[in-house]
Design a protein around this motif. Structure first.
Motif, PDB file in Angstrom:
ATOM      1  N   LYS A  84       0.808  -1.216   0.000  1.00 32.79           N
ATOM      2  CA  LYS A  84       0.000   0.000   0.000  1.00 32.79           C
ATOM      3  C   LYS A  84       0.847   1.275   0.000  1.00 32.79           C
ATOM      4  CE  LYS A  84      -3.978  -2.143   2.238  1.00 32.79           C
ATOM      5  NZ  LYS A  84      -4.856  -2.160   3.429  1.00 32.79           N
ATOM      6  N   LEU A  85       2.163   1.121   0.135  1.00 32.41           N
ATOM      7  CA  LEU A  85       3.042   2.275   0.095  1.00 32.41           C
ATOM      8  C   LEU A  85       3.307   2.651  -1.360  1.00 32.41           C
ATOM      9  CD1 LEU A  85       5.649   1.325   2.848  1.00 32.41           C
ATOM     10  CD2 LEU A  85       3.780   2.965   3.038  1.00 32.41           C
ATOM     11  N   LEU A  86       2.988   3.887  -1.720  1.00 31.80           N
ATOM     12  CA  LEU A  86       3.136   4.321  -3.104  1.00 31.80           C
ATOM     13  C   LEU A  86       4.544   4.830  -3.373  1.00 31.80           C
ATOM     14  CD1 LEU A  86      -0.218   6.176  -3.833  1.00 31.80           C
ATOM     15  CD2 LEU A  86       0.473   3.895  -4.563  1.00 31.80           C
ATOM     16  N   LEU A  87       5.062   4.429  -4.516  1.00 31.51           N
ATOM     17  CA  LEU A  87       6.363   4.902  -4.989  1.00 31.51           C
ATOM     18  C   LEU A  87       6.142   6.075  -5.930  1.00 31.51           C
ATOM     19  CD1 LEU A  87       9.477   4.240  -5.208  1.00 31.51           C
ATOM     20  CD2 LEU A  87       8.874   2.909  -7.248  1.00 31.51           C
ATOM     21  N   TYR A  88       6.860   7.172  -5.722  1.00 26.30           N
ATOM     22  CA  TYR A  88       6.795   8.307  -6.638  1.00 26.30           C
ATOM     23  C   TYR A  88       8.154   8.997  -6.673  1.00 26.30           C
ATOM     24  CZ  TYR A  88       5.829  11.020  -2.363  1.00 26.30           C
ATOM     25  OH  TYR A  88       5.885  11.576  -1.104  1.00 26.30           O
ATOM     26  N   ALA A  89       8.336   9.870  -7.652  1.00 28.05           N
ATOM     27  CA  ALA A  89       9.660  10.449  -7.883  1.00 28.05           C
ATOM     28  C   ALA A  89       9.561  11.903  -8.309  1.00 28.05           C
ATOM     29  CB  ALA A  89      10.408   9.653  -8.943  1.00 28.05           C
ATOM     30  N   TYR A  90      10.640  12.635  -8.050  1.00 28.11           N
ATOM     31  CA  TYR A  90      10.827  13.999  -8.555  1.00 28.11           C
ATOM     32  C   TYR A  90      12.101  13.987  -9.394  1.00 28.11           C
ATOM     33  CZ  TYR A  90       7.419  15.640  -5.111  1.00 28.11           C
ATOM     34  OH  TYR A  90       6.276  15.841  -4.385  1.00 28.11           O
ATOM     35  N   VAL A  91      12.060  14.625 -10.551  1.00 24.76           N
ATOM     36  CA  VAL A  91      13.236  14.667 -11.419  1.00 24.76           C
ATOM     37  C   VAL A  91      13.385  16.075 -11.987  1.00 24.76           C
ATOM     38  CG1 VAL A  91      11.930  13.893 -13.453  1.00 24.76           C
ATOM     39  CG2 VAL A  91      14.404  13.568 -13.382  1.00 24.76           C
ATOM     40  N   ASP A  92      14.624  16.496 -12.168  1.00 23.13           N
ATOM     41  CA  ASP A  92      14.890  17.810 -12.739  1.00 23.13           C
ATOM     42  C   ASP A  92      16.263  17.794 -13.403  1.00 23.13           C
ATOM     43  OD1 ASP A  92      14.382  20.383 -13.472  1.00 23.13           O
ATOM     44  OD2 ASP A  92      14.530  21.246 -11.473  1.00 23.13           O
ATOM     45  N   SER A  93      16.514  18.819 -14.177  1.00 23.03           N
ATOM     46  CA  SER A  93      17.800  18.939 -14.851  1.00 23.03           C
ATOM     47  C   SER A  93      18.082  20.405 -15.095  1.00 23.03           C
ATOM     48  CB  SER A  93      17.758  18.187 -16.182  1.00 23.03           C
ATOM     49  OG  SER A  93      18.932  18.428 -16.915  1.00 23.03           O
ATOM     50  N   ASP A  94      19.359  20.761 -15.044  1.00 24.08           N
ATOM     51  CA  ASP A  94      19.724  22.077 -15.550  1.00 24.08           C
ATOM     52  C   ASP A  94      20.047  21.887 -17.033  1.00 24.08           C
ATOM     53  OD1 ASP A  94      22.165  20.853 -15.669  1.00 24.08           O
ATOM     54  OD2 ASP A  94      23.236  22.306 -14.460  1.00 24.08           O
ATOM     55  N   TRP A  95      20.349  22.915 -17.719  1.00 21.76           N
ATOM     56  CA  TRP A  95      20.678  22.770 -19.139  1.00 21.76           C
ATOM     57  C   TRP A  95      22.044  23.392 -19.383  1.00 21.76           C
ATOM     58  CZ3 TRP A  95      19.165  26.391 -23.595  1.00 21.76           C
ATOM     59  CH2 TRP A  95      19.634  25.854 -24.814  1.00 21.76           C
ATOM     60  N   ALA A  96      22.976  22.578 -19.857  1.00 21.06           N
ATOM     61  CA  ALA A  96      24.339  23.018 -20.164  1.00 21.06           C
ATOM     62  C   ALA A  96      24.983  23.702 -18.972  1.00 21.06           C
ATOM     63  CB  ALA A  96      24.335  23.941 -21.379  1.00 21.06           C
ATOM     64  N   GLY A  97      24.727  23.151 -17.790  1.00 17.09           N
ATOM     65  CA  GLY A  97      25.219  23.782 -16.570  1.00 17.09           C
ATOM     66  C   GLY A  97      26.710  23.647 -16.332  1.00 17.09           C
ATOM     67  N   ASP A  98      27.325  22.614 -16.908  1.00 17.09           N
ATOM     68  CA  ASP A  98      28.763  22.440 -16.723  1.00 17.09           C
ATOM     69  C   ASP A  98      29.511  23.352 -17.687  1.00 17.09           C
ATOM     70  OD1 ASP A  98      31.015  20.847 -15.498  1.00 17.09           O
ATOM     71  OD2 ASP A  98      31.375  20.458 -17.621  1.00 17.09           O
ATOM     72  N   ILE A  99      30.291  24.278 -17.150  1.00 13.94           N
ATOM     73  CA  ILE A  99      30.961  25.291 -17.964  1.00 13.94           C
ATOM     74  C   ILE A  99      31.973  24.668 -18.931  1.00 13.94           C
ATOM     75  CG2 ILE A  99      32.425  27.352 -17.897  1.00 13.94           C
ATOM     76  CD1 ILE A  99      29.604  27.786 -16.854  1.00 13.94           C
ATOM     77  N   ALA A 100      32.680  23.646 -18.468  1.00 14.84           N
ATOM     78  CA  ALA A 100      33.747  23.072 -19.288  1.00 14.84           C
ATOM     79  C   ALA A 100      33.213  22.246 -20.452  1.00 14.84           C
ATOM     80  CB  ALA A 100      34.659  22.216 -18.414  1.00 14.84           C
ATOM     81  N   THR A 101      32.201  21.409 -20.204  1.00 16.03           N
ATOM     82  CA  THR A 101      31.722  20.479 -21.243  1.00 16.03           C
ATOM     83  C   THR A 101      30.366  20.846 -21.811  1.00 16.03           C
ATOM     84  OG1 THR A 101      30.623  19.038 -19.637  1.00 16.03           O
ATOM     85  CG2 THR A 101      32.958  18.613 -20.091  1.00 16.03           C
ATOM     86  N   ARG A 102      29.657  21.768 -21.151  1.00 16.29           N
ATOM     87  CA  ARG A 102      28.298  22.145 -21.536  1.00 16.29           C
ATOM     88  C   ARG A 102      27.319  20.974 -21.449  1.00 16.29           C
ATOM     89  NH1 ARG A 102      27.235  26.990 -20.168  1.00 16.29           N
ATOM     90  NH2 ARG A 102      28.583  28.531 -21.108  1.00 16.29           N
ATOM     91  N   ARG A 103      27.656  19.988 -20.633  1.00 23.53           N
ATOM     92  CA  ARG A 103      26.697  18.921 -20.369  1.00 23.53           C
ATOM     93  C   ARG A 103      25.774  19.345 -19.240  1.00 23.53           C
ATOM     94  NH1 ARG A 103      29.416  13.207 -19.692  1.00 23.53           N
ATOM     95  NH2 ARG A 103      31.096  14.331 -18.673  1.00 23.53           N
ATOM     96  N   SER A 104      24.589  18.768 -19.212  1.00 24.82           N
ATOM     97  CA  SER A 104      23.597  19.081 -18.191  1.00 24.82           C
ATOM     98  C   SER A 104      23.733  18.120 -17.020  1.00 24.82           C
ATOM     99  CB  SER A 104      22.192  18.990 -18.782  1.00 24.82           C
ATOM    100  OG  SER A 104      22.084  19.779 -19.941  1.00 24.82           O
ATOM    101  N   THR A 105      23.148  18.478 -15.906  1.00 23.86           N
ATOM    102  CA  THR A 105      23.171  17.642 -14.711  1.00 23.86           C
ATOM    103  C   THR A 105      21.774  17.112 -14.430  1.00 23.86           C
ATOM    104  OG1 THR A 105      25.006  18.889 -13.758  1.00 23.86           O
ATOM    105  CG2 THR A 105      23.694  17.558 -12.242  1.00 23.86           C
ATOM    106  N   THR A 106      21.682  15.817 -14.208  1.00 26.50           N
ATOM    107  CA  THR A 106      20.423  15.169 -13.833  1.00 26.50           C
ATOM    108  C   THR A 106      20.354  15.060 -12.320  1.00 26.50           C
ATOM    109  OG1 THR A 106      20.185  13.853 -15.841  1.00 26.50           O
ATOM    110  CG2 THR A 106      19.171  12.964 -13.867  1.00 26.50           C
TER     111      THR A 106
END
Length: 204
Positions: A84-106
Motif C-alpha cells: 500500500k506504500l506508493l512509490l513516486y519520484a521527482y526529477v529535474d535537470s539544468d541545461w548546459a550547466g557544466d561550464i567546461a563540457t556544456r553537459r547538463s546535470t540530472t
C-alpha cells in the motif's frame, strides 16, 4: 560556478582534498541527499584540485556541521502494508550547466510512502541541444531507476499496482514522453532516451 583554471596553483600534498571529498561522497550516498549535487561538483576536480575547490569543500563541511540534526526520518505505520506504500519520484535537470563540457546535470529522488529511498545527481552522458532534451534525458534515467525499484518491490511482496508518478516541470518533456510530436525538432534525440515513452505507454 567553479572552474579549474590553469593559472591557479594546485593544492599541496598536505591538503586532504581527495580524502575530504570521499568522506562527503559517503555521506551524500548514505544519508545526506541534500549535499549530493554540491559533492558531485567538487568531485569533478579530484585529479587537479585548486584552491577555490578546497574552499568549496570546506563550505560543504561547515554546512554539515551546522545541520548535524538533519536526518532522514522513516515513520513506519503498523497499519500500512508494503503493497500500500506508493512509490513516486521527482526529477529535474539544468541545461548546459557544466561550464567546461556544456553537459547538463540530472537530479532525481524516489520516495516510498513519503520517505526518500534513493537519489542521484550526476552529469548527463551527452550534450543536449535544448532544455526539453536535457529534461527528457533526466526523465529517462529516473524512469530506469523507477522500473528497477518497481521490480524489486514486487519481489519483496509490495507490488505497485498503480503507475508510478514522476514529477517533472518541463512541459516539452512531458508532451514528448506522451506523444512523439514535433518530429522535426526532436528527431536528433537518440533512440535510447525514448525508454521513458515506452514506460508511459505501458502505464508503468
Amino acid at each position: 560556478s567553479m572552474t579549474a583554471e590553469e593559472e591557479l596553483p594546485g593544492l599541496g600534498p598536505e591538503i586532504p582534498y581527495r580524502s575530504a571529498v570521499g568522506s562527503l561522497l559517503h555521506a551524500a550516498i548514505g544519508t545526506r541527499f541534500d549535499i549530493a549535487h554540491a559533492v558531485s561538483q567538487v568531485g569533478r576536480f579530484n585529479a587537479t584540485p585548486k584552491l577555490p575547490h578546497w574552499v568549496q569543500v570546506k563550505h560543504i563541511l561547515r554546512y554539515l556541521k551546522g545541520t548535524r540534526a538533519y536526518c532522514i526520518r522513516f515513520c513506519p505505520n503498523n497499519d500500512a502494508e508494503l503493497s500500500k506504500l506508493l512509490l513516486y519520484a521527482y526529477v529535474d535537470s539544468d541545461w548546459a550547466g557544466d561550464i567546461a563540457t556544456r553537459r547538463s546535470t540530472t537530479g532525481f529522488i524516489l520516495l516510498l510512502g513519503g520517505m526518500p529511498i534513493t537519489w542521484k545527481s550526476q552529469l548527463q552522458p551527452c550534450v543536449t541541444l535544448s532544455s526539453t532534451k536535457a529534461e527528457y534525458v533526466a526523465a529517462c534515467l529516473c524512469a530506469q531507476e523507477v522500473m528497477w525499484l518497481r521490480r524489486l518491490m514486487e519481489e519483496l511482496g509490495g507490488k505497485q499496482v498503480a503507475p508510478t508518478t514522476v514529477y517533472e516541470d518541463n512541459d516539452g518533456c512531458i508532451a514528448l514522453s506522451k506523444n512523439p510530436r514535433n518530429k522535426g525538432r526532436t528527431k536528433h534525440i537518440a533512440i535510447k532516451w525514448h525508454y521513458v515513452r515506452d514506460c508511459v505507454k505501458r502505464k508503468d
